[in-house]
Write a protein that holds these residues in place. Structure first.
Motif, PDB file in Angstrom:
ATOM      1  N   LEU A 237      -0.576  -0.314  -1.592  1.00  0.00           N
ATOM      2  CA  LEU A 237      -0.584  -0.005  -0.169  1.00  0.00           C
ATOM      3  C   LEU A 237       0.925   0.302   0.335  1.00  0.00           C
ATOM      4  CD1 LEU A 237      -2.039   0.159   2.659  1.00  0.00           C
ATOM      5  CD2 LEU A 237      -1.651  -2.400   2.808  1.00  0.00           C
ATOM      6  N   GLU A 238       1.129   1.355   1.076  1.00  0.00           N
ATOM      7  CA  GLU A 238       2.452   1.792   1.740  1.00  0.00           C
ATOM      8  C   GLU A 238       1.982   1.534   3.219  1.00  0.00           C
ATOM      9  OE1 GLU A 238       5.243   3.009   0.064  1.00  0.00           O
ATOM     10  OE2 GLU A 238       4.310   1.849  -1.580  1.00  0.00           O
ATOM     11  N   ARG A 239       2.868   0.827   3.883  1.00  0.00           N
ATOM     12  CA  ARG A 239       3.032   0.712   5.277  1.00  0.00           C
ATOM     13  C   ARG A 239       4.334   1.107   5.628  1.00  0.00           C
ATOM     14  NH1 ARG A 239       0.680  -4.429   4.061  1.00  0.00           N
ATOM     15  NH2 ARG A 239      -1.367  -4.606   4.962  1.00  0.00           N
ATOM     16  N   GLY A 240       4.385   2.191   6.911  1.00  0.00           N
ATOM     17  CA  GLY A 240       5.206   2.593   7.633  1.00  0.00           C
ATOM     18  C   GLY A 240       4.972   3.101   9.091  1.00  0.00           C
ATOM     19  N   ARG A 241       5.728   4.243   9.833  1.00  0.00           N
ATOM     20  CA  ARG A 241       5.277   4.431  11.125  1.00  0.00           C
ATOM     21  C   ARG A 241       5.176   6.285  10.935  1.00  0.00           C
ATOM     22  NH1 ARG A 241       5.803   0.356  14.593  1.00  0.00           N
ATOM     23  NH2 ARG A 241       5.878   1.747  16.057  1.00  0.00           N
ATOM     24  N   PHE A 242       4.183   6.599  11.822  1.00  0.00           N
ATOM     25  CA  PHE A 242       4.057   7.915  11.957  1.00  0.00           C
ATOM     26  C   PHE A 242       3.907   8.215  13.434  1.00  0.00           C
ATOM     27  CE2 PHE A 242       1.161  11.821  12.145  1.00  0.00           C
ATOM     28  CZ  PHE A 242       1.981  12.625  11.421  1.00  0.00           C
ATOM     29  N   GLN A 243       4.710   9.282  13.763  1.00  0.00           N
ATOM     30  CA  GLN A 243       4.837   9.275  15.385  1.00  0.00           C
ATOM     31  C   GLN A 243       5.146   8.184  16.032  1.00  0.00           C
ATOM     32  OE1 GLN A 243       1.457  11.979  16.033  1.00  0.00           O
ATOM     33  NE2 GLN A 243       2.680  13.862  15.039  1.00  0.00           N
ATOM     34  N   GLY A 244       5.783   7.374  15.610  1.00  0.00           N
ATOM     35  CA  GLY A 244       6.004   6.113  16.506  1.00  0.00           C
ATOM     36  C   GLY A 244       4.986   4.945  16.393  1.00  0.00           C
ATOM     37  N   ARG A 245       3.863   5.249  15.562  1.00  0.00           N
ATOM     38  CA  ARG A 245       2.805   4.327  15.392  1.00  0.00           C
ATOM     39  C   ARG A 245       2.834   3.781  14.134  1.00  0.00           C
ATOM     40  NH1 ARG A 245      -2.220   7.316  18.668  1.00  0.00           N
ATOM     41  NH2 ARG A 245      -1.066   7.339  20.761  1.00  0.00           N
ATOM     42  N   PRO A 246       2.254   2.539  13.985  1.00  0.00           N
ATOM     43  CA  PRO A 246       2.172   1.978  12.595  1.00  0.00           C
ATOM     44  C   PRO A 246       1.109   2.875  11.669  1.00  0.00           C
ATOM     45  CG  PRO A 246       2.128   0.300  14.074  1.00  0.00           C
ATOM     46  CD  PRO A 246       2.069   1.566  14.970  1.00  0.00           C
ATOM     47  N   HIS A 247       1.329   3.163  10.453  1.00  0.00           N
ATOM     48  CA  HIS A 247       0.652   4.002   9.664  1.00  0.00           C
ATOM     49  C   HIS A 247       0.521   3.326   8.115  1.00  0.00           C
ATOM     50  CE1 HIS A 247      -0.813   7.713   8.068  1.00  0.00           C
ATOM     51  NE2 HIS A 247       0.001   7.698   7.185  1.00  0.00           N
ATOM     52  N   GLU A 248      -0.608   3.350   7.567  1.00  0.00           N
ATOM     53  CA  GLU A 248      -1.155   3.086   6.274  1.00  0.00           C
ATOM     54  C   GLU A 248      -1.347   4.244   5.522  1.00  0.00           C
ATOM     55  OE1 GLU A 248      -3.801  -0.215   6.433  1.00  0.00           O
ATOM     56  OE2 GLU A 248      -2.361  -1.557   7.112  1.00  0.00           O
ATOM     57  N   SER A 249      -0.697   4.054   4.130  1.00  0.00           N
ATOM     58  CA  SER A 249      -1.255   5.348   3.172  1.00  0.00           C
ATOM     59  C   SER A 249      -1.459   4.232   1.903  1.00  0.00           C
ATOM     60  CB  SER A 249      -0.407   6.355   3.245  1.00  0.00           C
ATOM     61  OG  SER A 249       0.996   6.129   2.895  1.00  0.00           O
TER      62      SER A 249
END
Length: 613
Positions: A237-249
């Motif tokens: 699992l990769e956790r990060g931010r996308f367009q200022g929001r938490p994002h999981e991929s």
């Protein structure tokens, strides 16, 4: 499954073929409902998860280990290059097209494919040409183009790809049924869309191959397909931010250089990434193994779950989420409790004493030897087993005639477990040598009622307590029969009812299927009716009774009589079969006076009142 598809364990039935530890297919001989049990959730380094009963054995580098005893020090096994039997009807180009659309395709309003690699775009257009699909191409941005495909929606609907978003995409079902070349074509096209290749492993020159997606299910499917080609991968699992929001991929990584080399060889990636991989040409040092190691990273309680297990022919193993597990029969539970291995065979297989000697001398200390249908073991082999059980020694005869020599061989101490449905066919010396004899009894109606509620939940069938009780009362105390009747009542409820298995629906359905209140079927009632109507309750011989119902004697004796006797409807006497009072009443008849079916013997010494001395 042996055809390459993946199926939930609750959907597997006897007669299906599954993949075993060797990677070969084997038939499922029986399905065992274990009920609701406390379970554990096992997670491995590759990202796989399995929920299992604590006593279910998993294959590890140290042998069979129960799920509840697994630790983070254990290494379980994945099956590489399973020998599946491809039976799909789709062409290889359809597999390639599916890979492109799963990766960078849009299948909702308009069917489009977007890409920036000229070689990939050319291959996509060539694939459409070969399949006869029309398309148009236009620029999408400064570095990419968009290809719009016509007349593709019927195929997308058929394959389950229509109207899928990035988070709901999965590998289409037909891909699993493909052969090695077709699976490779799908993976090559998908990698050209969602794959990357870089040099950032442990060594700066190590090649790392990765897939990225927001759909965990899609990458789990891809991980399974890679394993079919002998390629291990790891899901994270990769956790990060996308367009200022938490994002999981999710990221699926191939880091072993042996696996990377096999990926280049067997997937044949397309476009610039493929050229880069072939240029870097990772080394390959690994032989073609059948199993791959997968380290356990956690074993945690998972609460109550409905559990079931399979009895599989051959080596009695099967794969769950690509992990190798074993049957949880009573013999396996004994082996798991002892912490030893198990060797499984059957009586009909052991035709000579030499066959048994080879098995016994191959056992390690403490191993469990399970012999199914032990009453069918050959007599010479049975006598050889006596000395093995008592003295842990067998004598093997070498040569023939006067020059024959008996060579004594020591056998490691072992535990023998035998199973049979014909205990009376076992010889007395054999029975006496077993220290413990267990008898499996029939289920009570209350047990069958609980089992039916569980089976109904698995099948997704609404069932009322009255409906379950009605089916349980007609199931002869046998779970297999209860589950079979439930499926037939479900069919009736869906076609002629409202889909709910209640008391009235169960009664109506079982009437259609000729199963009465006690569980008697057509043949059972024919035997009982012939006994009562044609022979006035008996006694009558078995062969005569069989002729009366148009069946073979062994059919009546093996299929009908056991339950009729157990239900108290028929009795066996030295003079033949007789119907009991309960048998008469079950047919709605009044039993004759006196003993049922037995004529009264006159008193030979009684004097007639009208006679003179």
């Amino acid at each position: 499954m042996a055809d390459g598809t993946r199926r939930r364990l609750g959907e597997v039935e006897a007669g299906d073929f599954v993949i075993t530890r060797t990677g070969d297919p084997a038939e499922v001989q029986a399905v065992h409902e274990q009920g609701e049990l406390d379970t554990v959730r096992i997670r491995t380094a590759s990202g796989r998860e399995v929920v299992a009963a604590p006593d279910h054995p998993f294959w590890t580098t140290g042998g069979w280990v129960k799920a509840g005893d697994l630790t983070v020090e254990d290494v379980v096994a994945n099956v590489l290059c399973a020998a599946t039997v491809a039976d799909g009807t789709e062409t290889t180009d359809e597999f390639r097209l599916a890979g492109y659309l799963v990766g960078d395709g849009c299948t909702s309003n308009q069917v489009t494919f977007t890409g920036g690699d000229p070689a990939v775009l050319d291959d996509f257009r060539a694939t459409c040409d070969r399949l006869g699909h029309r398309y148009t191409t236009r620029p999408n941005s400064a570095r990419s183009s968009l290809i719009r495909v016509s007349d593709l929606k019927p195929w997308l609907r058929e394959t389950g790809l229509l109207d899928k978003t990035a988070g709901t995409k999965r590998v289409p079902e037909f891909v699993y049924r493909g052969d090695t070349w077709q699976v490779s074509a799908f993976l090559a096209a998908y990698f050209a869309c969602d794959g990357t290749v870089s040099r950032r492993g442990r060594d700066r020159y190590d090649v790392v191959i990765e897939f990225y997606s927001v759909s965990r299910g899609l990458l789990e499917d891809t991980q399974h397909l890679l394993l079919r080609l002998g390629i291990q991968s790891r899901l994270k699992l990769e956790r990060g931010r996308f367009q200022g929001r938490p994002h999981e991929s999710w990221r699926l990584s191939i880091t072993s250089q042996d696996d990377a080399a096999r990926f280049v060889e067997r997937v044949s990636p397309i476009g610039q990434r493929g050229e880069r991989l072939r240029e870097w040409a990772p080394r390959r040092d690994r032989f073609d193994e059948a199993l791959a190691p997968d380290r356990v990273v956690s074993v945690e309680p998972a609460g109550l779950h409905e559990c079931r297990c399979l009895t599989v022919a051959g080596d009695h193993t099967f794969t769950v989420n690509d992990l190798v597990v074993h049957n949880t029969t009573l013999a396996n539970i004994v082996a798991a409790e002892l912490g030893t291995g198990i060797r499984t065979t059957s009586g009909p297989v052991i035709e000579r004493s030499g066959d048994l000697a080879a098995i016994l001398t191959g056992l390690a200390e403490g191993d469990v030897l399970f012999i199914d249908e032990i009453h069918r073991i050959a007599k010479p082999a049975e006598e050889l087993l006596y000395s093995a059980m008592e003295d842990f020694r067998v004598d093997v005869v070498v040569g023939k005639g006067p020059g024959a020599t008996a060579i004594p061989l020591d056998v490691e101490p072992f535990t023998l477990v035998g199973a049979t449905t014909r205990a009376g066919l076992l010889s007395g010396p054999m029975r006496d040598r077993f220290g413990f004899v267990a008898h499996l009894d029939f289920y009570s109606p209350a047990d069958l009622d609980a089992l039916l509620h569980r089976s109904a939940r698995i099948l997704g069938v609404p069932i009322t307590p009255e409906g379950a009780a009605e089916i349980a009362g007609r199931s002869r105390g046998t779970p297999r029969i209860a589950n079979r009747l439930l499926r037939r009542v479900r069919d009736y409820a869906e076609v002629r009812g409202d889909g709910i298995v209640d008391e009235q629906t169960a009664k109506a359905a079982l009437t259609v299927y000729d199963v009465d209140q006690l569980g008697l079927d057509r043949l059972d009632r024919a035997v009982l009716r012939a006994l009562v109507d044609s022979f006035r309750g008996g006694p009558v011989g078995l062969s005569t009774l069989a002729v009366a119902v148009g069946e073979q004697s062994d059919t009546v004796e093996e299929m009908c009589e056991p339950f009729l006797v157990r239900a108290g409807l028929l009795a066996r006497t030295p003079r033949g079969r007789v119907a009991t009072d309960a048998g008469w009443r079950h047919l709605g008849r009044t039993p004759p006076e006196g003993r049922p079916g037995m004529p009264q013997q006159p008193d030979l010494f009684a004097r007639d009142e009208d006679s003179s001395p």
